[in-house]
Write a protein that holds these residues in place. Structure first.
Motif, PDB file in Angstrom:
ATOM      1  N   GLU A 550     -45.689   5.424 134.047  1.00 16.80           N
ATOM      2  CA  GLU A 550     -44.850   5.427 135.475  1.00 16.80           C
ATOM      3  C   GLU A 550     -45.200   4.088 136.089  1.00 16.80           C
ATOM      4  OE1 GLU A 550     -45.395   8.876 137.538  1.00 16.80           O
ATOM      5  OE2 GLU A 550     -44.195  10.333 136.252  1.00 16.80           O
ATOM      6  N   LYS A 551     -46.436   3.783 136.163  1.00  9.58           N
ATOM      7  CA  LYS A 551     -46.874   2.760 136.906  1.00  9.58           C
ATOM      8  C   LYS A 551     -46.430   1.414 136.409  1.00  9.58           C
ATOM      9  CE  LYS A 551     -51.133   4.829 138.676  1.00  9.58           C
ATOM     10  NZ  LYS A 551     -52.654   4.590 138.496  1.00  9.58           N
ATOM     11  N   GLU A 552     -46.049   1.540 135.200  1.00 13.33           N
ATOM     12  CA  GLU A 552     -45.412   0.228 134.562  1.00 13.33           C
ATOM     13  C   GLU A 552     -44.027   0.113 134.669  1.00 13.33           C
ATOM     14  OE1 GLU A 552     -46.952   0.409 130.763  1.00 13.33           O
ATOM     15  OE2 GLU A 552     -49.025  -0.175 131.374  1.00 13.33           O
ATOM     16  N   GLU A 553     -43.388   1.091 135.224  1.00 13.05           N
ATOM     17  CA  GLU A 553     -41.878   1.226 135.434  1.00 13.05           C
ATOM     18  C   GLU A 553     -41.323   0.040 136.188  1.00 13.05           C
ATOM     19  OE1 GLU A 553     -39.536   2.509 133.705  1.00 13.05           O
ATOM     20  OE2 GLU A 553     -40.384   4.125 132.662  1.00 13.05           O
ATOM     21  N   SER A 554     -40.170  -0.708 135.829  1.00 14.32           N
ATOM     22  CA  SER A 554     -39.915  -1.529 136.823  1.00 14.32           C
ATOM     23  C   SER A 554     -39.161  -0.939 137.861  1.00 14.32           C
ATOM     24  CB  SER A 554     -39.104  -3.052 136.060  1.00 14.32           C
ATOM     25  OG  SER A 554     -38.133  -2.155 135.546  1.00 14.32           O
ATOM     26  N   ASN A 555     -38.423   0.321 137.440  1.00 15.04           N
ATOM     27  CA  ASN A 555     -37.174   0.959 138.316  1.00 15.04           C
ATOM     28  C   ASN A 555     -38.110   2.038 138.948  1.00 15.04           C
ATOM     29  OD1 ASN A 555     -35.408   2.528 139.556  1.00 15.04           O
ATOM     30  ND2 ASN A 555     -34.052   2.355 137.643  1.00 15.04           N
ATOM     31  N   PRO A 556     -38.518   2.120 140.472  1.00  7.87           N
ATOM     32  CA  PRO A 556     -39.070   3.199 141.072  1.00  7.87           C
ATOM     33  C   PRO A 556     -38.467   4.514 140.904  1.00  7.87           C
ATOM     34  CG  PRO A 556     -37.904   1.766 142.607  1.00  7.87           C
ATOM     35  CD  PRO A 556     -37.599   0.905 141.187  1.00  7.87           C
ATOM     36  N   ALA A 557     -37.268   4.553 140.536  1.00  4.73           N
ATOM     37  CA  ALA A 557     -36.403   5.916 140.671  1.00  4.73           C
ATOM     38  C   ALA A 557     -36.983   6.343 139.172  1.00  4.73           C
ATOM     39  CB  ALA A 557     -35.049   5.645 140.241  1.00  4.73           C
ATOM     40  N   TYR A 558     -37.897   5.820 138.384  1.00  4.61           N
ATOM     41  CA  TYR A 558     -38.446   6.406 137.227  1.00  4.61           C
ATOM     42  C   TYR A 558     -39.681   7.012 137.248  1.00  4.61           C
ATOM     43  CZ  TYR A 558     -34.349   4.516 134.452  1.00  4.61           C
ATOM     44  OH  TYR A 558     -33.227   4.332 134.178  1.00  4.61           O
ATOM     45  N   THR A 559     -40.287   6.931 138.696  1.00  4.30           N
ATOM     46  CA  THR A 559     -41.581   7.489 139.110  1.00  4.30           C
ATOM     47  C   THR A 559     -41.669   8.566 139.716  1.00  4.30           C
ATOM     48  OG1 THR A 559     -41.949   5.867 140.832  1.00  4.30           O
ATOM     49  CG2 THR A 559     -42.484   4.976 138.810  1.00  4.30           C
ATOM     50  N   THR A 560     -42.540   9.549 139.464  1.00  4.05           N
ATOM     51  CA  THR A 560     -42.352  10.796 140.263  1.00  4.05           C
ATOM     52  C   THR A 560     -42.598  10.538 141.522  1.00  4.05           C
ATOM     53  OG1 THR A 560     -44.893  11.153 139.667  1.00  4.05           O
ATOM     54  CG2 THR A 560     -43.187  11.977 138.341  1.00  4.05           C
ATOM     55  N   GLN A 561     -43.829   9.755 142.101  1.00  5.11           N
ATOM     56  CA  GLN A 561     -44.099   9.348 143.316  1.00  5.11           C
ATOM     57  C   GLN A 561     -43.030   8.882 144.257  1.00  5.11           C
ATOM     58  OE1 GLN A 561     -47.111  10.268 144.044  1.00  5.11           O
ATOM     59  NE2 GLN A 561     -46.756   9.804 146.183  1.00  5.11           N
ATOM     60  N   PHE A 562     -42.033   8.235 143.833  1.00  4.26           N
ATOM     61  CA  PHE A 562     -40.807   7.965 144.324  1.00  4.26           C
ATOM     62  C   PHE A 562     -40.076   9.091 144.955  1.00  4.26           C
ATOM     63  CE2 PHE A 562     -36.264   7.258 144.317  1.00  4.26           C
ATOM     64  CZ  PHE A 562     -36.133   6.183 145.080  1.00  4.26           C
ATOM     65  N   TYR A 563     -39.886  10.157 144.271  1.00  2.19           N
ATOM     66  CA  TYR A 563     -39.328  11.429 144.802  1.00  2.19           C
ATOM     67  C   TYR A 563     -40.368  12.119 145.792  1.00  2.19           C
ATOM     68  CZ  TYR A 563     -36.014  10.051 141.272  1.00  2.19           C
ATOM     69  OH  TYR A 563     -35.161   9.443 140.535  1.00  2.19           O
ATOM     70  N   ILE A 564     -41.577  12.278 145.551  1.00  3.54           N
ATOM     71  CA  ILE A 564     -42.781  13.027 146.169  1.00  3.54           C
ATOM     72  C   ILE A 564     -42.734  12.598 147.647  1.00  3.54           C
ATOM     73  CG2 ILE A 564     -44.945  13.504 146.403  1.00  3.54           C
ATOM     74  CD1 ILE A 564     -45.038  13.724 143.331  1.00  3.54           C
ATOM     75  N   ASP A 565     -42.680  11.074 147.632  1.00  9.93           N
ATOM     76  CA  ASP A 565     -42.773  10.389 149.057  1.00  9.93           C
ATOM     77  C   ASP A 565     -41.763  10.620 149.946  1.00  9.93           C
ATOM     78  OD1 ASP A 565     -45.021   9.305 148.303  1.00  9.93           O
ATOM     79  OD2 ASP A 565     -44.027   7.305 147.787  1.00  9.93           O
TER      80      ASP A 565
END
Length: 869
Positions: A550-565
């Protein structure tokens, strides 16, 4: 010698021609010269222009087959024309030629017309004006023929056209009367008889005398020799029978149109098939025979302009047989092949909306009803009911979205951290699949464009999407994949992998499904396998998964933290969201119950309110609504909610309804509020204050309680000051966050209250007041003071002065003389009132500026002001 003879002959002929051109000489030569010139020169050209104009009107006129067809087509009025349209110039040319014939060739000698073609010119003149909607000038032309040429062979035509004008001027009864007189002539036959009966039909339809219209249109149909007119009149006959519910006769009339085959225009034939199909019971019709007939018509290349109608008919068949998926498919096809029939397009969208509405998919129902209103004429009888339904659906969709979003966010917020991450990981997997699918589709489109440019055509096969599994197929069906008939051939493309964009995108998706998201590094297969194994862990297991990828994803929408925040963290936010959701559930229940008459959905919504711990103000009306919904279908549950109302809210309006009847309770509720409001307006603030508290308590939990609370805030503000008013309004905003009263209260709190709070003593003022502070009541004890002050104002004769007995608080009034322009003048007046023998006032008065008096009343600072004096 020959030359001289030729000159003499030409001279004689010129003189003869000159004399023949005269319109003042009644001779054989003159009459025939002007008659021939009029007929074969001027009128011929005018007649050709008129024929062309009528043909243009017939070609451009769009028949509304959903209503009884007019006997005659007309061009649009100038104000109805689109910017791209223009008036038909042919009618203007015809009028010009007719006018020229009359002006240059009329031989009116001794009151008699000697040119037998002039009546033709007037008839053409009237027709040209009629088609341009200039009805009164047209009437003059037709009346002139009947007045000047009663024996003309055009007399009947003039009568017919005159009555056409009367019908356009909405003088239908006069037209019927005149045409009936004409029908008494037994010599009438052929076109004259057909035209008179056709116009009579139009008049009868206008006044809704459909039985009479049937009789006249039959005669018109039988007498006309024009094939198009015969087909049109027969179709109108079928429509009239249909309106009169003579279904067998209507079916036979439409069959007659069909049997005319190529003698009838295609539109009449196809709509006759459509009208016949409308009489069938689709649930009992032989499906194979019916579909075979309509499929054959769809395949007929001549019917291509009417595919919207043909597909609509198939959709109606599937709709009636409850095959809704097929119905939506063919309604959509009908829309795709939209012609000029806006009502047909509106019907397609309306019927799709109804299908989704019956399936309780109100979002799609609203969407398609929106499209319906775009195509439906605002003057159509269906327009207003559909607008009302659309407005209700908009509200339903709005409240459903509020409930759905709130429930979703609240449920996620209540998860543990690990559950939240697992939830969002599952969502991200679906998101990536959708994005990959979009990439494939876009790649296909790009490849097709390139291939089309190379090949120069667009014929070929669709490039298959090579995806395994049902889920991939479902996603492919949801995507807007290009139809097979529009995909280009790939024969000329290179088969090399990296030269085919679609295959590259397909390869990326396959790799991602097998290995997951891997970074470019040594031993990537092993890390990918480990990650793939981790992804297969049961989604319900509360095991925190590694976040390296997830940390290496260039698209933030592909990370769980993007939604949790994005999740709300504050308790107040979540509480407000619950309040909003419950309020929306209650509003949904009201809409389903009152506006849509969907009692089952209303019951579910109100029951849902009670299961989500609603605010107290929602409980009582929810009980009562459930009682009403269950009253006729489930006596036991209805009695359960009735007893809860009587036990928990014995003094409520709903308890009164259940005990004494609705009319008594409703009258009491409305009248009590109105009486209280009138008290306040009439200045009986203290009396209203004594009653408002009891009424607020009585209607606690009732929807009327918001109004009583607003009224209470106003009364308390008048008696207790701005702080009490502010507290009352804040209570309204808190207790009724979604009500209209709350919106108005919030506006006052935001705009008006701060202005009053900013007021203080000492602000500049243009006028001053003489204030006598008295205990309440003062009407008797201070009657003498009031009388003397009244006498003074009368004696002073100054219209700028006024006297009032103002309420200050529960125990105090202020008798005030308003309007002194300076403080010195107010002081001098007070001294005069104390010393003058006619007044001899002994009561203490305070000189207070108008602005300070406002502060005293608004903030109740009389004691503070007096203490400073």
């Amino acid at each position: 010698m020959k030359t001289k003879k030729t000159k003499h002959i030409l001279l004689v002929l010129g003189v003869a021609l000159f004399w023949a051109c005269s319109t003042r000489k009644d001779s054989f030569v003159n009459r025939n010269f002007h008659a021939v010139t009029t007929e074969y020169n001027v009128l011929f050209n005018g007649d050709q222009a008129l024929i062309k104009g009528v043909a243009d009107v017939n070609a451009s006129f769009i028949d509304d087959f959903w209503e009884i067809l007019p006997v005659e087509r007309m061009q649009l009025k100038e104000e109805e024309l689109n910017p791209s349209q223009s008036k038909n110039p042919s009618f203007e040319r015809a009028e010009t030629k007719a006018t020229k014939a009359i002006q240059k060739h009329s031989m009116n000698i001794s009151g008699y017309e000697k040119n037998p073609q002039i009546d033709e010119a007037y008839l053409m003149l009237g027709k040209a004006r009629y088609y341009e909607h200039r009805y009164f000038p047209a009437m003059e032309a037709f009346n002139y023929i009947l007045y000047k040429y009663p024996n003309s062979n055009n007399a009947y035509q003039a009568k017919v056209w005159r009555e056409k004008v009367n019908i356009r001027l909405e003088n239908e009864k006069l037209a019927i009367k005149n045409l009936k007189k004409s029908l008494k002539d037994t010599k009438l036959k052929g076109k004259d008889l057909s035209d008179i009966n056709a116009v009579l039909t139009e008049a009868y339809v206008k006044i809704n005398a459909l039985d009479s219209a049937v009789a006249t249109i039959k005669i018109a149909k039988n007498e006309t020799k024009v094939k198009e007119e015969r087909a049109r009149y027969t179709f109108i006959l079928g429509q009239l029978y249909e309106k009169l519910n003579y279904n067998d006769s209507a079916y036979a009339a439409f069959q007659e149109v069909i049997d005319m085959k190529r003698k009838s225009p295609k539109s009449y034939t196809l709509f006759s098939h459509f009208k016949q199909a409308a009489q069938l019971d689709y649930t009992k019709t032989d499906t194979l025979v019916f579909l075979k007939k309509w499929d054959k018509m769809i395949e007929d290349i001549e019917n291509k302009p009417y595919l919207d109608l043909l597909y609509h008919q198939k959709a109606l068949f599937y709709d009636a047989n409850k095959q809704y998926k097929q119905a939506v498919k063919f309604y959509t096809k009908s829309v795709k092949f939209f012609s000029n029939d806006k009502y047909l397009a509106a019907s397609n969208y309306r019927n799709i909306s109804s299908i989704y509405y019956n399936q309780h998919n109100f979002h799609l129902a609203k969407k398609y009803l929106d499209s319906t209103m775009i195509h439906l004429n605002a003057k159509h009888k269906e327009y207003r009911p559909l607008v009302s339904k659309l407005n209700v659906l908009k509200e339903v969709v709005k409240y459903q979205d509020i409930v759905k979003n709130a429930d979703s966010i609240l449920s996620i917020s209540e998860m543990t951290d690990i559950e939240q991450k697992n939830y969002f990981r599952r969502y991200i997997v679906e998101l990536k699949q959708k994005d990959s699918l979009k990439a494939i589709v876009n790649a296909q489109k790009d490849a097709l464009k390139n291939t089309t440019n190379i090949n120069g055509d667009d014929k070929g096969m669709q490039l298959p999407i090579m995806m395994d599994g049902d889920k991939s197929t479902a996603l492919a069906n949801k995507a807007n994949v290009l139809p097979a008939t529009s995909v280009s051939s790939f024969n000329n493309q290179s088969n090399f992998y990296f030269y085919n964009a679609a295959v590259v995108a397909q390869g990326k998706l396959t790799f991602q499904k097998k290995w997951g998201n891997v970074s470019l590094a040594d031993n990537w297969k092993f890390s990918a396998k480990g990650e793939a194994t981790q992804n297969n862990v049961n989604s319900n297991d509360e095991v925190e998964q590694p976040e390296t990828a997830e940390k290496e994803e260039s698209n933030p929408a592909y990370t769980t933290q993007f939604y949790i925040d994005k999740l709300p963290k504050e308790v107040k936010q979540l509480a407000d969201m619950r309040i909003d959701a419950n309020d929306a559930r209650f509003k949904l229940g009201e809409l389903f119950k009152e506006s849509l008459k969907e009692n089952e959905l209303a019951t579910m919504s109100f029951e849902d309110v009670l299961t989500h711990k609603p605010e107290s103000k929602l409980i009582l009306p929810t009980y009562y609504n459930l009682y009403l919904l269950y009253r006729d279908v489930h006596a036991e549950k209805a009695n359960f909610y009735k007893q809860k109302i009587l036990t928990e809210y014995p003094n409520s309006r709903y308890a009164s309804i259940l005990s004494n009847g609705a009319s008594f309770s409703e009258a009491t509720a409305d009248s009590e509020f109105n009486i209280l409001y009138k008290m306040m307006k009439d200045g009986k603030i203290r009396e209203a204050y004594n009653e408002v508290g009891a009424l607020v308590k009585k209607y606690d939990g009732d929807e009327l309680n918001a109004k009583f609370d607003v009224l209470k805030a106003q009364i308390e503000g008048r008696l207790l000051g701005i702080n009490a008013y502010k507290s009352g309004l804040e209570k309204v905003v808190k207790d009724y966050p979604k009500g209209e009263e709350s919106k108005r209260a919030a506006e006052i709190l935001a705009n008006d209250i701060p202005k009053v709070e900013a007021m203080n003593f000492g602000m500049p003022s243009k006028t001053f007041n003489l204030v006598f502070v008295t205990p309440y009541p003062n009407e008797v004890t201070y009657k003498d003071l009031w009388s003397k002050l009244t006498k003074y104002l009368k004696d002073a004769g100054n219209s700028d002065y006024s006297l009032s007995n103002d309420i200050y608080d529960l125990k105090t009034n202020c008798i005030v003389i308003h309007g002194f322009i300076t403080e010195e003048l107010a002081s001098a007046t007070y001294e005069y009132l104390k010393l003058e023998k006619d007044y001899k006032i002994k009561d203490r008065a305070y000189i207070i500026s108008n602005e300070d008096y406002k502060v005293i009343q608004a903030k109740k600072k009389l004691d503070e002001f007096i203490s400073k004096k």
